[in-house]
Write a protein that holds these residues in place. Sequence first.
Motif, PDB file in Angstrom:
ATOM      1  N   TYR A   1     -10.527   5.906   3.342  1.00 49.77           N
ATOM      2  CA  TYR A   1     -10.362   4.452   3.473  1.00 49.77           C
ATOM      3  C   TYR A   1     -11.701   3.745   3.357  1.00 49.77           C
ATOM      4  O   TYR A   1     -11.805   2.661   2.775  1.00 49.77           O
TER       5      TYR A   1
ATOM      6  N   HIS B   1       1.799   4.326  -3.052  1.00 52.84           N
ATOM      7  CA  HIS B   1       1.656   5.792  -2.988  1.00 52.84           C
ATOM      8  C   HIS B   1       2.757   6.477  -3.799  1.00 52.84           C
ATOM      9  O   HIS B   1       2.591   7.605  -4.264  1.00 52.84           O
TER      10      HIS B   1
ATOM     11  N   GLU C   1      -5.848   7.045  -2.094  1.00 57.87           N
ATOM     12  CA  GLU C   1      -5.886   5.875  -1.209  1.00 57.87           C
ATOM     13  C   GLU C   1      -6.381   4.631  -1.961  1.00 57.87           C
ATOM     14  O   GLU C   1      -5.932   3.522  -1.709  1.00 57.87           O
TER      15      GLU C   1
ATOM     16  N   HIS D   1       0.845  -1.196   0.000  1.00 55.50           N
ATOM     17  CA  HIS D   1       0.000   0.000   0.000  1.00 55.50           C
ATOM     18  C   HIS D   1       0.883   1.249   0.000  1.00 55.50           C
ATOM     19  O   HIS D   1       0.706   2.146  -0.825  1.00 55.50           O
ATOM     20  N   GLU D   2       1.830   1.284   0.924  1.00 55.12           N
ATOM     21  CA  GLU D   2       2.672   2.479   1.049  1.00 55.12           C
ATOM     22  C   GLU D   2       3.580   2.659  -0.166  1.00 55.12           C
ATOM     23  O   GLU D   2       3.789   3.778  -0.628  1.00 55.12           O
TER      24      GLU D   2
ATOM     25  N   ALA E   1      -3.450   3.308  -3.789  1.00 54.89           N
ATOM     26  CA  ALA E   1      -2.496   2.628  -2.897  1.00 54.89           C
ATOM     27  C   ALA E   1      -3.008   1.248  -2.481  1.00 54.89           C
ATOM     28  O   ALA E   1      -2.276   0.256  -2.517  1.00 54.89           O
TER      29      ALA E   1
HETATM   30 ZN   LIG Z   1      -2.486   5.356   2.156  1.00 57.73          ZN
END
Ligand SMILES: [Zn+2]
Length: 629
Positions: A531, A448, A477, A444-445, A480
Amino acid sequence: MNMILALLLLAAPAAHAAPALPRSDFNRLAARAGIPVFWLPVAYDTATLSPADLAPVGDADALERFVIGGKFTAEFDHAYKFLVEERRTEAVRRELDSGRPNLIVSDFRKAPASERELVRRVAAAGKLIDELYALQTGGLRWRESLGGDAASRSMFERNHGPWCEAPGTESDPFCSAVPTFPARKSDAYPQSLAQDGAMCDELKSRPDGKALLDPFTVVREKDGKLVAVPLVEAYGPQMKLIAVELRAAAAAQGRDEAALKAYLLGAAKGFETGNWAEADETWSRMGARNSKWYLRIAPDEVEFDPCQEKAGFHVSFARIDSGSLAWQDKLTPLRQEMEDSLAALAPAAYKARRVAFGLPDFIEIVLNSGDSRTPAGATIGQSLPNWGKVAEENRRRTVVMTNLYEDPDSKKTALLKAGEMFDAAVLANYPSDKEAGLVGTILHEATHNLGPHSGSLVGGKTQAQIFGGRLEGVLEELKAQSGALWYVDLLKRKGLLSDKQVAEIYTHELVWCMGHIANGMTTDGGAPKPYSQLSGVQIGWLSKAGVLDWKAGPDGVERFSVDFAKLPAAAEALMREVVRVKGSGDVAGAKALVDGFVSGADAPLMRMAKVQERLRKYPKESYSYTPLY
Ligand SMILES: [Zn+2]
């Protein structure tokens, strides 16, 4: 001043009033308090209590104290206020009870003097940051007006202000730590403005919109005009106190912590001048290989802001967990391939860049303050900074927090919650250790930093200018987290993950979505919860693609089943659409994708009512932090 702004100013409520007690609350609380009156059922209107609708309970004379000559008496007004206050404290306790207290204790009492001094100074800076952040949220101005009960004071400290945050209480009009029920107003914008979506759109569309929505400013009204005032001008005295602590911490560091020392001094300069360039540069040079510590102290994330444009002050302070070095060594050679393969999904919309971002460091949180110390839950991964040269040159630093949700209480609850929404076959893949969750968070990170990002220009416009801060936050988000699903297949093909690990990661990420859907899609101010919305999109998308199926099990209860074999292709199709939409600046396409699954025709696919009914009964972790030094 233009027309729309003038209307906003006129429409702003001058004062706030206590909400009216509904009939059911009135009768329930009156009975509890021994006030001998009953609000009769009235067919034509049960919203407003009128003297004629009040009946005495038991003794016929009981009404005389409360109604005389068809009018309420002063004693009635007094009793009514008491019932409102009862209802308020009830809501405050419910808000607090929605969190399960959890504590991170870190003991440095036997550490070397330089470390103890660092911890002591960062803890002091953390207290100042909490104060400064409460000033930003607009909460601090209400501290003197808090209710006299301990619960109101606790909630105020936990929530950085008097307003409720839990899914079950945030829209309860009685939920406030202040008995006069002040409206939620950020200090980032004039108090006279309504601070809703219309204000954000209006600010954004002005010729000076870019300046007014600059993340490091607040908007003030001067001589009838709106102007952007730098944070350091608005909060200079508070910011300078923080710089003092950072300089003292730096003075205690030796040559072995040179990178940390440089950041402490760079950050101090940021708090003194409002220029964060040196702080970001020195920060980007800190890492798991040259320091034992992780520290970020700055205005960074925008989720707390009503327009999701202004940066909130926070501290994240942690020890490096050296377990990350192994994953860095595995993934670093794959970074460019990750970017290239992402770009290849939508070549007309996005061209691959050369990427050299750092892979996440694992950290063990010692202290979160300000915007990082959330009332419920905790950030488990972060990629910073969001703006400036370091971000533009794609030199962001990313971390994954490894010591949260790992205590026995949290793990037990997590498994129970997973079982509420997924069938037994899926649950068999629920990870028993933290590795699967960490890989999901790393991906996920990392994502980004890949594909179209906040600094990407389409037709000379940034993503925020094209989509607006609110939609852009959701899209970023969504990108990501779609990466967290999609790149799993690449890692498997590279031999870095076993089939079992792959199923565990998918399961972990799907369960993660449910937790966010339970939070609801928007804040009480109407701002999207990024989210939650991305989770709604993913669950809806995977349902449409036949990966998820909602059906009754042997016990007759409906839960999701998962066809893991279909998941990689569905994740790829989603990733392709996200890259296409972001890369081409397709606002209509973005709205169709997000709104279609969040509030449109496909919204039922995420089963939000069921998710909320089943998961909201579990309290969320509410973390406190105690560094001992
Ligand atoms: Zn994020």
